[in-house]
Scaffold this motif. Structure first.
Motif, short mmCIF file in Angstrom:
data_model
loop_
_atom_site.label_atom_id
_atom_site.label_comp_id
_atom_site.label_asym_id
_atom_site.label_seq_id
_atom_site.Cartn_x
_atom_site.Cartn_y
_atom_site.Cartn_z
N GLY A 325 -11.83 13.07 -0.72
CA GLY A 325 -12.11 12.07 -1.73
C GLY A 325 -11.79 12.55 -3.13
O GLY A 325 -11.24 13.63 -3.34
N PRO A 326 -12.15 11.75 -4.14
CA PRO A 326 -11.79 12.07 -5.53
C PRO A 326 -12.40 13.39 -5.99
O PRO A 326 -13.49 13.76 -5.60
N ARG A 327 -11.66 14.09 -6.85
CA ARG A 327 -12.19 15.31 -7.44
C ARG A 327 -13.24 14.98 -8.50
O ARG A 327 -13.28 13.86 -9.01
N GLU A 328 -14.02 15.97 -8.85
CA GLU A 328 -15.09 15.75 -9.83
C GLU A 328 -14.54 15.30 -11.17
O GLU A 328 -15.19 14.54 -11.90
N ARG A 334 -7.50 11.44 -3.48
CA ARG A 334 -7.94 10.32 -2.65
C ARG A 334 -6.99 10.05 -1.50
O ARG A 334 -5.80 10.32 -1.56
N ARG A 335 -7.55 9.49 -0.44
CA ARG A 335 -6.74 8.98 0.67
C ARG A 335 -6.50 7.50 0.40
O ARG A 335 -7.45 6.73 0.28
N ILE A 336 -5.25 7.10 0.37
CA ILE A 336 -4.90 5.70 0.08
C ILE A 336 -4.06 5.16 1.23
O ILE A 336 -3.04 5.75 1.59
N SER A 337 -4.49 4.04 1.81
CA SER A 337 -3.68 3.40 2.85
C SER A 337 -3.01 2.15 2.28
O SER A 337 -3.63 1.37 1.55
N VAL A 338 -1.74 1.99 2.62
CA VAL A 338 -0.96 0.82 2.21
C VAL A 338 -0.40 0.22 3.50
O VAL A 338 0.51 0.77 4.11
N LEU A 339 -0.95 -0.90 3.91
CA LEU A 339 -0.64 -1.46 5.22
C LEU A 339 -0.07 -2.87 5.10
O LEU A 339 -0.53 -3.67 4.27
N GLY A 340 0.91 -3.16 5.94
CA GLY A 340 1.49 -4.49 6.02
C GLY A 340 1.39 -5.05 7.42
O GLY A 340 0.82 -4.43 8.33
N ARG A 341 1.97 -6.18 7.61
CA ARG A 341 1.83 -6.93 8.86
C ARG A 341 2.38 -6.18 10.06
O ARG A 341 3.41 -5.52 9.99
N GLU A 362 -12.69 2.85 6.87
CA GLU A 362 -13.45 4.02 7.29
C GLU A 362 -12.70 5.32 7.00
O GLU A 362 -13.32 6.34 6.70
N ARG A 363 -11.40 5.28 7.09
CA ARG A 363 -10.59 6.49 7.00
C ARG A 363 -10.02 6.76 5.61
O ARG A 363 -9.67 7.89 5.30
N ALA A 364 -9.89 5.74 4.80
CA ALA A 364 -9.26 5.89 3.49
C ALA A 364 -10.27 5.63 2.38
O ALA A 364 -11.24 4.89 2.56
N ASP A 365 -10.02 6.22 1.21
CA ASP A 365 -10.87 5.98 0.04
C ASP A 365 -10.49 4.70 -0.67
O ASP A 365 -11.32 4.08 -1.33
N LEU A 366 -9.24 4.30 -0.54
CA LEU A 366 -8.74 3.11 -1.21
C LEU A 366 -7.74 2.45 -0.27
O LEU A 366 -6.85 3.12 0.26
N THR A 367 -7.89 1.13 -0.05
CA THR A 367 -7.04 0.45 0.93
C THR A 367 -6.32 -0.73 0.29
O THR A 367 -6.93 -1.55 -0.41
N LEU A 377 -6.28 -6.38 5.95
CA LEU A 377 -5.82 -4.99 6.01
C LEU A 377 -6.35 -4.11 4.89
O LEU A 377 -6.43 -2.89 5.06
N GLY A 378 -6.69 -4.68 3.76
CA GLY A 378 -7.09 -3.84 2.65
C GLY A 378 -8.06 -4.50 1.71
O GLY A 378 -8.09 -5.74 1.57
N GLU A 379 -8.85 -3.69 1.00
CA GLU A 379 -9.76 -4.21 -0.02
C GLU A 379 -8.99 -4.80 -1.18
O GLU A 379 -9.45 -5.73 -1.84
N ARG A 380 -7.82 -4.23 -1.45
CA ARG A 380 -6.96 -4.76 -2.50
C ARG A 380 -5.79 -5.47 -1.83
O ARG A 380 -4.91 -4.84 -1.25
N ALA A 381 -5.81 -6.78 -1.89
CA ALA A 381 -4.83 -7.60 -1.16
C ALA A 381 -3.73 -8.09 -2.10
O ALA A 381 -4.02 -8.65 -3.17
N MET A 382 -2.49 -7.85 -1.69
CA MET A 382 -1.33 -8.23 -2.48
C MET A 382 -0.47 -9.21 -1.69
O MET A 382 -0.19 -8.98 -0.51
#
Length: 439
Positions: A325-328, A334-341, A362-367, A377-382
């Motif tokens: 995860g993020p440093r102090e 951070r672990r970032i997942s970028v997922l598509g269809r 569960e696996r990434a800090d930012l999705t 697929l992600g908390e941030r949807a584009m």
């Protein structure tokens, strides 16, 4: 050399070989690849017949063309496709070890590692029936083992592949929902892919072993042929097999399991394990298949294709890549997942995308999600890739690890409706350019 004047009897019977036809180094079904060393096979296609491009191949200097047309340098046959397949079966019969690999995910990785351990010829990226036939014609009599990726997306296709390839060893890497629009159910996938085990020396990956009781399995844990003391870090994977240490730089669990398969195949073929393990450490999988690009921030290029089992495995690997995860000081890590269809999942595709998205959270800090099922697929949807690129450019920072994965290209539903993947390879390219200061 492939001499059109010395074809096998069951290919040359009834054939008319033009006197100017010359030997070739290899064959292609794509006229754009024809050259003075590459002969052209004119095959039927979905939209156009290869005969349309015979003159283009001749103009490019093709030593001969396999066709039913009466043209210069022709090997004229009544059915070019059947002649090609007969030739392929003839050449394949000269090879003492052919390994066929299928599965819902991990086929290309397993192929790459198996070929390295065996010092084998192996299929390139394209694994259609014509591509496999051309490969068998070119390398069947080479004296080196062959490794063939045998992917399917419709009922009956494995039986056709088995009749052509006739592998001595059949491998199933994983089983999961993929190509459901044509295959219908996971049960059908198990049955169809399991055809590779019929009449062969069968091996199945640890995840697939539950679907094929009694078949020898490989991997880690409770399997027939196991690697031991596996350790997965951001630097790669290490383990031992039969007492031989194995080190795989920038590899994850999927690559480590493929390496266990490769070492078992080498062991059965009489290859010295230390020698095989040394070659495994040098394996480079094709772009888009979990290729790790380390740097100020790390990009994991897994953008070639996607299915639920493959995305889940990639996310599990992502969780071992970053340092918790993020440093102090907030500078990254951070672990970032970028997922598509994911394509060809049938009526349940929304639920399957939601399951994968839950695993990403569960696996990434930012999705991030992009495209039709972005919100699943992600908390941030584009909505589009350009929107995704704008968001990532302002977000990714030093120390982050970014996984990029989606289906690319176009698939077809049973009623012939086109479904288009996202094509996140452009995202990988952009991330690498930004990181390296080229844009």
């Amino acid at each position: 050399m492939l001499d059109p004047h010395a074809l096998p009897p069951h290919v040359s019977r009834g054939a008319a070989v033009h006197p100017e036809a010359r030997p070739a180094v290899r064959l292609t079904w794509d006229s754009r690849e024809a050259s003075p060393e590459v002969a052209f096979v004119a095959l039927p296609g979905e939209k156009m017949h290869g005969n349309t491009f015979v003159q283009r191949a001749l103009d490019a200097g093709a030593p001969f063309v396999l066709t039913d047309l009466d043209v210069p340098r022709a090997v004229r046959v009544s059915d070019a496709q059947e002649a090609l397949f007969a030739w392929a079966r003839h050449e394949r019969a000269k090879n003492p070890l052919v390994v066929g690999i299928t599965g819902s995910a991990g086929k290309t990785t397993a192929k790459s590692y198996a070929a390295a351990a065996l010092d084998a010829h192996y299929m390139p990226v394209f694994n259609t029936m014509p591509a496999i036939a051309c490969f068998l014609v070119e390398f069947g009599a080479s004296g080196r083992p062959l490794v063939v990726e045998m992917g399917i997306d419709r009922p009956g296709e494995m039986a056709e592949l088995m009749a052509l390839v006739r592998p001595d060893v059949g491998v199933v890497t994983t089983i999961g929902p993929a190509h459901l629009e044509q295959l219908g159910s996971v049960e059908a996938i198990v049955r169809e892919k399991g055809g590779i085990l019929a009449g062969t020396r069968g091996l199945v990956g640890a995840q697939a072993s539950a679907f094929y009781p009694g078949v020898d399995s490989y991997g880690f844990g409770d399997v027939t042929y196991a690697g031991h003391d596996v350790a997965l870090t951001a630097r790669g994977a290490t383990f031992t097999y039969a007492g031989v240490p194995v080190e795989l730089p920038l590899a994850a669990r999927v690559q480590a399991e493929a390496a266990v398969l490769a070492l078992r195949l080498a062991q059965e073929a009489g290859v010295a394990l230390p020698e095989a393990a040394g070659r495994l450490s040098q394996v480079q999988v094709p772009g888009g298949r979990y290729r790790v690009h380390p740097g100020r921030y790390t990009v994991i290029d897994d953008a070639y294709n996607a299915s639920p089992v493959a995305v889940t495995a990639a996310l599990d690997a992502l969780s071992a890549q970053a340092g918790g995860g993020p440093r102090e000081d907030g500078t990254g890590g951070r672990r970032i997942s970028v997922l598509g269809r994911m394509l060809e999942l049938g009526p349940g595709e929304r639920a399957l995308h939601a399951e994968v998205g839950a695993h990403a959270r569960e696996r990434a800090d930012l999705t991030y999600g992009v495209g039709v099922y972005a919100h699943e697929l992600g908390e941030r949807a584009m909505r589009t890739v350009p929107e995704l690129l704008d968001a990532l450019r302002g977000e990714v920072r030093d120390g982050d690890v970014v996984l990029v994965k989606a289906s690319r290209g176009i698939s077809w539903t049973p009623d012939r409706r086109a479904q288009e993947g996202v094509g996140l390879d452009v995202v990988v390219d952009a991330l690498l350019r930004w990181r390296d200061g080229h844009d």
